[in-house]
Design a protein around this motif. Structure first.
Motif, PDB file in Angstrom:
ATOM      1  N   ALA A  30       0.848  -1.190   0.000  1.00 50.41           N
ATOM      2  CA  ALA A  30       0.000   0.000   0.000  1.00 50.41           C
ATOM      3  C   ALA A  30       0.884   1.242   0.000  1.00 50.41           C
ATOM      4  CB  ALA A  30      -0.920  -0.014   1.220  1.00 50.41           C
ATOM      5  N   PHE A  31       1.039   1.859  -1.189  1.00 53.51           N
ATOM      6  CA  PHE A  31       1.891   3.040  -1.344  1.00 53.51           C
ATOM      7  C   PHE A  31       1.057   4.244  -1.771  1.00 53.51           C
ATOM      8  CE2 PHE A  31       6.257   0.950  -2.548  1.00 53.51           C
ATOM      9  CZ  PHE A  31       6.328   0.375  -1.296  1.00 53.51           C
ATOM     10  N   GLN A  32       1.379   5.389  -1.223  1.00 58.07           N
ATOM     11  CA  GLN A  32       0.736   6.642  -1.617  1.00 58.07           C
ATOM     12  C   GLN A  32       1.361   7.201  -2.898  1.00 58.07           C
ATOM     13  OE1 GLN A  32      -1.932   8.395  -0.633  1.00 58.07           O
ATOM     14  NE2 GLN A  32      -1.487   9.988  -2.119  1.00 58.07           N
ATOM     15  N   ASN A  33       2.688   7.189  -2.978  1.00 52.52           N
ATOM     16  CA  ASN A  33       3.403   7.807  -4.091  1.00 52.52           C
ATOM     17  C   ASN A  33       4.108   6.758  -4.926  1.00 52.52           C
ATOM     18  OD1 ASN A  33       2.816  10.539  -3.234  1.00 52.52           O
ATOM     19  ND2 ASN A  33       4.200  10.137  -1.539  1.00 52.52           N
ATOM     20  N   TYR A  58      -1.947  -1.749  -3.821  1.00 53.06           N
ATOM     21  CA  TYR A  58      -3.040  -0.892  -3.391  1.00 53.06           C
ATOM     22  C   TYR A  58      -2.561   0.553  -3.300  1.00 53.06           C
ATOM     23  CZ  TYR A  58      -6.718   1.010  -0.398  1.00 53.06           C
ATOM     24  OH  TYR A  58      -7.718   1.779   0.112  1.00 53.06           O
ATOM     25  N   GLY A  59      -3.432   1.482  -3.603  1.00 52.08           N
ATOM     26  CA  GLY A  59      -3.114   2.901  -3.515  1.00 52.08           C
ATOM     27  C   GLY A  59      -3.381   3.595  -4.837  1.00 52.08           C
ATOM     28  N   PRO A  60      -3.176   4.908  -4.878  1.00 58.63           N
ATOM     29  CA  PRO A  60      -3.528   5.682  -6.071  1.00 58.63           C
ATOM     30  C   PRO A  60      -2.666   5.378  -7.297  1.00 58.63           C
ATOM     31  CG  PRO A  60      -2.542   7.103  -4.404  1.00 58.63           C
ATOM     32  CD  PRO A  60      -2.740   5.762  -3.773  1.00 58.63           C
ATOM     33  N   HIS A  61      -1.523   4.729  -7.121  1.00 58.28           N
ATOM     34  CA  HIS A  61      -0.644   4.387  -8.236  1.00 58.28           C
ATOM     35  C   HIS A  61      -0.456   2.876  -8.351  1.00 58.28           C
ATOM     36  CE1 HIS A  61       0.325   8.621  -8.647  1.00 58.28           C
ATOM     37  NE2 HIS A  61       0.433   8.649  -7.327  1.00 58.28           N
ATOM     38  N   ALA A  62      -1.441   2.112  -7.887  1.00 55.79           N
ATOM     39  CA  ALA A  62      -1.315   0.651  -7.858  1.00 55.79           C
ATOM     40  C   ALA A  62      -1.141   0.053  -9.252  1.00 55.79           C
ATOM     41  CB  ALA A  62      -2.523   0.027  -7.158  1.00 55.79           C
ATOM     42  N   SER A  84       1.880 -14.160  -9.055  1.00 63.64           N
ATOM     43  CA  SER A  84       0.764 -13.325  -9.523  1.00 63.64           C
ATOM     44  C   SER A  84       0.857 -11.913  -8.936  1.00 63.64           C
ATOM     45  CB  SER A  84      -0.577 -13.962  -9.154  1.00 63.64           C
ATOM     46  OG  SER A  84      -0.764 -13.948  -7.761  1.00 63.64           O
ATOM     47  N   THR A  85       0.376 -10.969  -9.718  1.00 66.20           N
ATOM     48  CA  THR A  85       0.263  -9.585  -9.256  1.00 66.20           C
ATOM     49  C   THR A  85      -1.141  -9.101  -9.577  1.00 66.20           C
ATOM     50  OG1 THR A  85       1.056  -8.653 -11.354  1.00 66.20           O
ATOM     51  CG2 THR A  85       2.713  -9.081  -9.655  1.00 66.20           C
ATOM     52  N   THR A  86      -1.720  -8.359  -8.655  1.00 62.83           N
ATOM     53  CA  THR A  86      -3.037  -7.773  -8.888  1.00 62.83           C
ATOM     54  C   THR A  86      -3.016  -6.324  -8.426  1.00 62.83           C
ATOM     55  OG1 THR A  86      -3.827  -8.559  -6.727  1.00 62.83           O
ATOM     56  CG2 THR A  86      -4.315  -9.950  -8.638  1.00 62.83           C
ATOM     57  N   SER A  87      -3.712  -5.482  -9.162  1.00 61.42           N
ATOM     58  CA  SER A  87      -3.847  -4.080  -8.793  1.00 61.42           C
ATOM     59  C   SER A  87      -5.228  -3.856  -8.203  1.00 61.42           C
ATOM     60  CB  SER A  87      -3.663  -3.185 -10.018  1.00 61.42           C
ATOM     61  OG  SER A  87      -3.962  -1.840  -9.678  1.00 61.42           O
ATOM     62  N   HIS A  88      -5.263  -3.121  -7.103  1.00 58.33           N
ATOM     63  CA  HIS A  88      -6.526  -2.828  -6.428  1.00 58.33           C
ATOM     64  C   HIS A  88      -6.701  -1.314  -6.299  1.00 58.33           C
ATOM     65  CE1 HIS A  88      -7.052  -7.082  -5.537  1.00 58.33           C
ATOM     66  NE2 HIS A  88      -5.731  -7.083  -5.422  1.00 58.33           N
ATOM     67  N   GLN A  89      -6.282  -0.618  -7.347  1.00 60.69           N
ATOM     68  CA  GLN A  89      -6.401   0.844  -7.388  1.00 60.69           C
ATOM     69  C   GLN A  89      -7.879   1.215  -7.363  1.00 60.69           C
ATOM     70  OE1 GLN A  89      -3.623   2.752  -9.998  1.00 60.69           O
ATOM     71  NE2 GLN A  89      -5.112   4.318 -10.580  1.00 60.69           N
ATOM     72  N   GLY A  90      -8.237   2.111  -6.459  1.00 60.84           N
ATOM     73  CA  GLY A  90      -9.617   2.573  -6.368  1.00 60.84           C
ATOM     74  C   GLY A  90     -10.537   1.686  -5.552  1.00 60.84           C
ATOM     75  N   GLU A  91     -10.037   0.574  -5.033  1.00 58.11           N
ATOM     76  CA  GLU A  91     -10.864  -0.311  -4.214  1.00 58.11           C
ATOM     77  C   GLU A  91     -10.786   0.107  -2.747  1.00 58.11           C
ATOM     78  OE1 GLU A  91     -10.187  -4.496  -4.901  1.00 58.11           O
ATOM     79  OE2 GLU A  91      -9.798  -4.135  -7.022  1.00 58.11           O
ATOM     80  N   SER A  92     -11.726  -0.350  -1.971  1.00 55.65           N
ATOM     81  CA  SER A  92     -11.731  -0.042  -0.541  1.00 55.65           C
ATOM     82  C   SER A  92     -10.744  -0.960   0.190  1.00 55.65           C
ATOM     83  CB  SER A  92     -13.126  -0.236   0.039  1.00 55.65           C
ATOM     84  OG  SER A  92     -13.432  -1.622   0.106  1.00 55.65           O
ATOM     85  N   PRO A  93     -10.248  -0.505   1.337  1.00 55.94           N
ATOM     86  CA  PRO A  93      -9.380  -1.383   2.141  1.00 55.94           C
ATOM     87  C   PRO A  93     -10.081  -2.696   2.503  1.00 55.94           C
ATOM     88  CG  PRO A  93      -9.279   0.853   2.978  1.00 55.94           C
ATOM     89  CD  PRO A  93     -10.363   0.822   1.941  1.00 55.94           C
TER      90      PRO A  93
END
Length: 132
Positions: A30-33, A58-62, A84-93
């Protein structure tokens, strides 16, 4: 539900990952930047060395972080292509935690959740509390 051990590592202390024992691991990040390539390289390789089988970003740049980790995996050992890698950009915690706990690790064997948190991302703490 299978048992899950939670380990938390702060973004500024990625070297601490190398001190963990090897076991099946799901690694929510979970990164912000955005992250520098050296940080991504350290994160990916240290996590893989201790048993990471899956990254959940997770986070705005996921989305970009997922692409960056995929690049490291593609340049590494042939077995890394099975990670495996998955992006959860825009999802809730809450949604990310449910994915990690119920879908990211198949089977009934115990696994570790290696949560890599950025203190600048307010939702990272919420993700941590959802996992514990």
């Amino acid at each position: 539900m299978q048992s899950c051990e939670i380990k938390v590592v702060r973004r500024g202390d990625l070297a601490a990952i190398s001190h963990l024992t090897v076991m099946p691991t799901v690694c929510p990040v979970a990164f912000q930047n955005p992250a520098a390539s050296s940080e991504i390289d350290l994160l990916a390789k240290a996590s893989l060395a201790v048993g990471t089988e899956s990254f959940a970003l997770y986070g705005p740049h996921a989305d970009a972080l997922e692409d960056d980790i995929d690049f490291v995996l593609e340049q590494g050992e042939p077995s890394w292509l099975n990670i495996s890698t998955t992006s959860h950009q825009g999802e809730s915690p809450q949604d990310v935690a449910q994915f990690v706990l119920h879908a990211a690790h198949p089977g009934d064997e115990p696994f570790r959740c290696l949560l890599v948190l950025d203190d600048q991302l307010a939702a990272a703490e919420a993700l941590m509390y959802e996992l514990v």
